[in-house]
Design a protein around this motif. Sequence first.
Motif, PDB file in Angstrom:
ATOM      1  N   GLU A  53      -2.933  -9.614  -7.127  1.00  0.00           N
ATOM      2  CA  GLU A  53      -3.790  -8.445  -7.353  1.00  0.00           C
ATOM      3  C   GLU A  53      -4.680  -8.183  -6.139  1.00  0.00           C
ATOM      4  O   GLU A  53      -4.870  -7.029  -5.735  1.00  0.00           O
ATOM      5  CB  GLU A  53      -4.658  -8.663  -8.594  1.00  0.00           C
ATOM      6  CG  GLU A  53      -5.457  -7.447  -8.984  1.00  0.00           C
ATOM      7  CD  GLU A  53      -6.252  -7.648 -10.267  1.00  0.00           C
ATOM      8  OE1 GLU A  53      -7.142  -6.828 -10.526  1.00  0.00           O
ATOM      9  OE2 GLU A  53      -5.974  -8.612 -11.009  1.00  0.00           O
ATOM     10  N   ALA A  54      -5.200  -9.240  -5.527  1.00  0.00           N
ATOM     11  CA  ALA A  54      -6.037  -9.087  -4.339  1.00  0.00           C
ATOM     12  C   ALA A  54      -5.235  -8.487  -3.185  1.00  0.00           C
ATOM     13  O   ALA A  54      -5.739  -7.640  -2.443  1.00  0.00           O
ATOM     14  CB  ALA A  54      -6.627 -10.442  -3.927  1.00  0.00           C
ATOM     15  N   THR A  55      -3.974  -8.892  -3.052  1.00  0.00           N
ATOM     16  CA  THR A  55      -3.108  -8.338  -2.007  1.00  0.00           C
ATOM     17  C   THR A  55      -2.870  -6.853  -2.236  1.00  0.00           C
ATOM     18  O   THR A  55      -2.940  -6.047  -1.301  1.00  0.00           O
ATOM     19  CB  THR A  55      -1.761  -9.099  -1.981  1.00  0.00           C
ATOM     20  OG1 THR A  55      -2.024 -10.476  -1.726  1.00  0.00           O
ATOM     21  CG2 THR A  55      -0.836  -8.547  -0.914  1.00  0.00           C
ATOM     22  N   ILE A  56      -2.627  -6.491  -3.482  1.00  0.00           N
ATOM     23  CA  ILE A  56      -2.426  -5.081  -3.820  1.00  0.00           C
ATOM     24  C   ILE A  56      -3.694  -4.284  -3.504  1.00  0.00           C
ATOM     25  O   ILE A  56      -3.639  -3.197  -2.922  1.00  0.00           O
ATOM     26  CB  ILE A  56      -2.029  -4.922  -5.301  1.00  0.00           C
ATOM     27  CG1 ILE A  56      -0.616  -5.472  -5.524  1.00  0.00           C
ATOM     28  CG2 ILE A  56      -2.118  -3.476  -5.756  1.00  0.00           C
ATOM     29  CD1 ILE A  56      -0.233  -5.631  -6.985  1.00  0.00           C
ATOM     30  N   CYS A  57      -4.852  -4.839  -3.867  1.00  0.00           N
ATOM     31  CA  CYS A  57      -6.132  -4.166  -3.589  1.00  0.00           C
ATOM     32  C   CYS A  57      -6.346  -4.000  -2.094  1.00  0.00           C
ATOM     33  O   CYS A  57      -6.822  -2.943  -1.645  1.00  0.00           O
ATOM     34  CB  CYS A  57      -7.294  -4.931  -4.212  1.00  0.00           C
ATOM     35  SG  CYS A  57      -7.337  -4.842  -6.012  1.00  0.00           S
ATOM     36  N   ALA A  58      -5.998  -5.015  -1.304  1.00  0.00           N
ATOM     37  CA  ALA A  58      -6.159  -4.935   0.151  1.00  0.00           C
ATOM     38  C   ALA A  58      -5.270  -3.831   0.719  1.00  0.00           C
ATOM     39  O   ALA A  58      -5.692  -3.077   1.601  1.00  0.00           O
ATOM     40  CB  ALA A  58      -5.838  -6.280   0.798  1.00  0.00           C
ATOM     41  N   THR A  59      -4.047  -3.718   0.206  1.00  0.00           N
ATOM     42  CA  THR A  59      -3.138  -2.668   0.656  1.00  0.00           C
ATOM     43  C   THR A  59      -3.695  -1.292   0.309  1.00  0.00           C
ATOM     44  O   THR A  59      -3.695  -0.377   1.134  1.00  0.00           O
ATOM     45  CB  THR A  59      -1.747  -2.855   0.003  1.00  0.00           C
ATOM     46  OG1 THR A  59      -1.254  -4.146   0.349  1.00  0.00           O
ATOM     47  CG2 THR A  59      -0.773  -1.788   0.470  1.00  0.00           C
ATOM     48  N   GLU A  61      -6.827  -0.606  -0.264  1.00  0.00           N
ATOM     49  CA  GLU A  61      -8.044  -0.424   0.526  1.00  0.00           C
ATOM     50  C   GLU A  61      -7.689   0.125   1.905  1.00  0.00           C
ATOM     51  O   GLU A  61      -8.340   1.050   2.405  1.00  0.00           O
ATOM     52  CB  GLU A  61      -8.775  -1.769   0.652  1.00  0.00           C
ATOM     53  CG  GLU A  61     -10.064  -1.707   1.423  1.00  0.00           C
ATOM     54  CD  GLU A  61     -10.731  -3.073   1.510  1.00  0.00           C
ATOM     55  OE1 GLU A  61     -11.971  -3.106   1.535  1.00  0.00           O
ATOM     56  OE2 GLU A  61     -10.027  -4.098   1.548  1.00  0.00           O
ATOM     57  N   LYS A  62      -6.640  -0.437   2.514  1.00  0.00           N
ATOM     58  CA  LYS A  62      -6.190   0.026   3.833  1.00  0.00           C
ATOM     59  C   LYS A  62      -5.725   1.483   3.746  1.00  0.00           C
ATOM     60  O   LYS A  62      -6.067   2.295   4.606  1.00  0.00           O
ATOM     61  CB  LYS A  62      -5.050  -0.862   4.330  1.00  0.00           C
ATOM     62  CG  LYS A  62      -4.517  -0.475   5.683  1.00  0.00           C
ATOM     63  CD  LYS A  62      -3.381  -1.368   6.106  1.00  0.00           C
ATOM     64  CE  LYS A  62      -2.780  -0.869   7.410  1.00  0.00           C
ATOM     65  NZ  LYS A  62      -1.542  -1.549   7.745  1.00  0.00           N
ATOM     66  N   ARG A  63      -4.975   1.803   2.704  1.00  0.00           N
ATOM     67  CA  ARG A  63      -4.473   3.169   2.533  1.00  0.00           C
ATOM     68  C   ARG A  63      -5.632   4.144   2.352  1.00  0.00           C
ATOM     69  O   ARG A  63      -5.660   5.216   2.966  1.00  0.00           O
ATOM     70  CB  ARG A  63      -3.530   3.238   1.330  1.00  0.00           C
ATOM     71  CG  ARG A  63      -2.793   4.554   1.184  1.00  0.00           C
ATOM     72  CD  ARG A  63      -1.786   4.494   0.040  1.00  0.00           C
ATOM     73  NE  ARG A  63      -2.405   4.369  -1.262  1.00  0.00           N
ATOM     74  CZ  ARG A  63      -2.869   5.399  -1.971  1.00  0.00           C
ATOM     75  NH1 ARG A  63      -2.811   6.618  -1.498  1.00  0.00           N
ATOM     76  NH2 ARG A  63      -3.412   5.199  -3.152  1.00  0.00           N
ATOM     77  N   PHE A  64      -6.625   3.784   1.528  1.00  0.00           N
ATOM     78  CA  PHE A  64      -7.775   4.652   1.311  1.00  0.00           C
ATOM     79  C   PHE A  64      -8.610   4.800   2.583  1.00  0.00           C
ATOM     80  O   PHE A  64      -9.151   5.873   2.858  1.00  0.00           O
ATOM     81  CB  PHE A  64      -8.649   4.149   0.156  1.00  0.00           C
ATOM     82  CG  PHE A  64      -8.173   4.587  -1.190  1.00  0.00           C
ATOM     83  CD1 PHE A  64      -8.071   5.929  -1.505  1.00  0.00           C
ATOM     84  CD2 PHE A  64      -7.830   3.660  -2.155  1.00  0.00           C
ATOM     85  CE1 PHE A  64      -7.642   6.350  -2.751  1.00  0.00           C
ATOM     86  CE2 PHE A  64      -7.394   4.067  -3.404  1.00  0.00           C
ATOM     87  CZ  PHE A  64      -7.296   5.410  -3.704  1.00  0.00           C
ATOM     88  N   LYS A  65      -8.716   3.719   3.359  1.00  0.00           N
ATOM     89  CA  LYS A  65      -9.466   3.788   4.611  1.00  0.00           C
ATOM     90  C   LYS A  65      -8.797   4.766   5.563  1.00  0.00           C
ATOM     91  O   LYS A  65      -9.474   5.565   6.218  1.00  0.00           O
ATOM     92  CB  LYS A  65      -9.567   2.392   5.241  1.00  0.00           C
ATOM     93  CG  LYS A  65     -10.441   2.348   6.464  1.00  0.00           C
ATOM     94  CD  LYS A  65     -10.602   0.930   6.985  1.00  0.00           C
ATOM     95  CE  LYS A  65     -11.528   0.917   8.186  1.00  0.00           C
ATOM     96  NZ  LYS A  65     -11.692  -0.425   8.715  1.00  0.00           N
TER      97      LYS A  65
END
Length: 157
Positions: A53-59, A61-65
């Motif tokens: 789940e943390a990996t998905i959130c990081a991905t 987060e990168k997309r939203f950034k």
Amino acid sequence: MATLYELRGSYAQIQQMIEEGAEGLEEILKTVEGAIEEKLESYVMVMKNFEAEATICATEEKRFKERKNTALNGVKRMKQAIVDTMNESKRDEVKTEKFKINFRNNAPSVHIEDESLIPDEFIKIERTISKAELAARLKEAEIPGAKLVASKSLQVR
């Protein structure tokens, strides 16, 4: 099923009773050990789910950034187009039905032309500690105010 906390307590109690000479508790200890292993396996499974789940959130987060930066760059380009248009048409102010667009005078800002000519009273120096160099030196000799500390970390394979 008992919690891991309860199982740890039971294990410690049974272990102490065996050390004190109580007999016939070895089988109960094996049962508790099996329950602990099962509970630890469940914990690791939940940990793996959290890591995924943390990996998905990081991905995301990168997309939203990236999306945020694209939007902000669009704003920057449009703002510059407004400035250029107003300058070319020699306008300092434009009023529309919904907005008032105008230039305002900003507070003066400092522009450094030659840093070497600035007096020392205006220069601030940050003090940092190089932990890598300090660690290397601590392997050779003692240094007051610092020491090498060994620790353990959990590894799950």
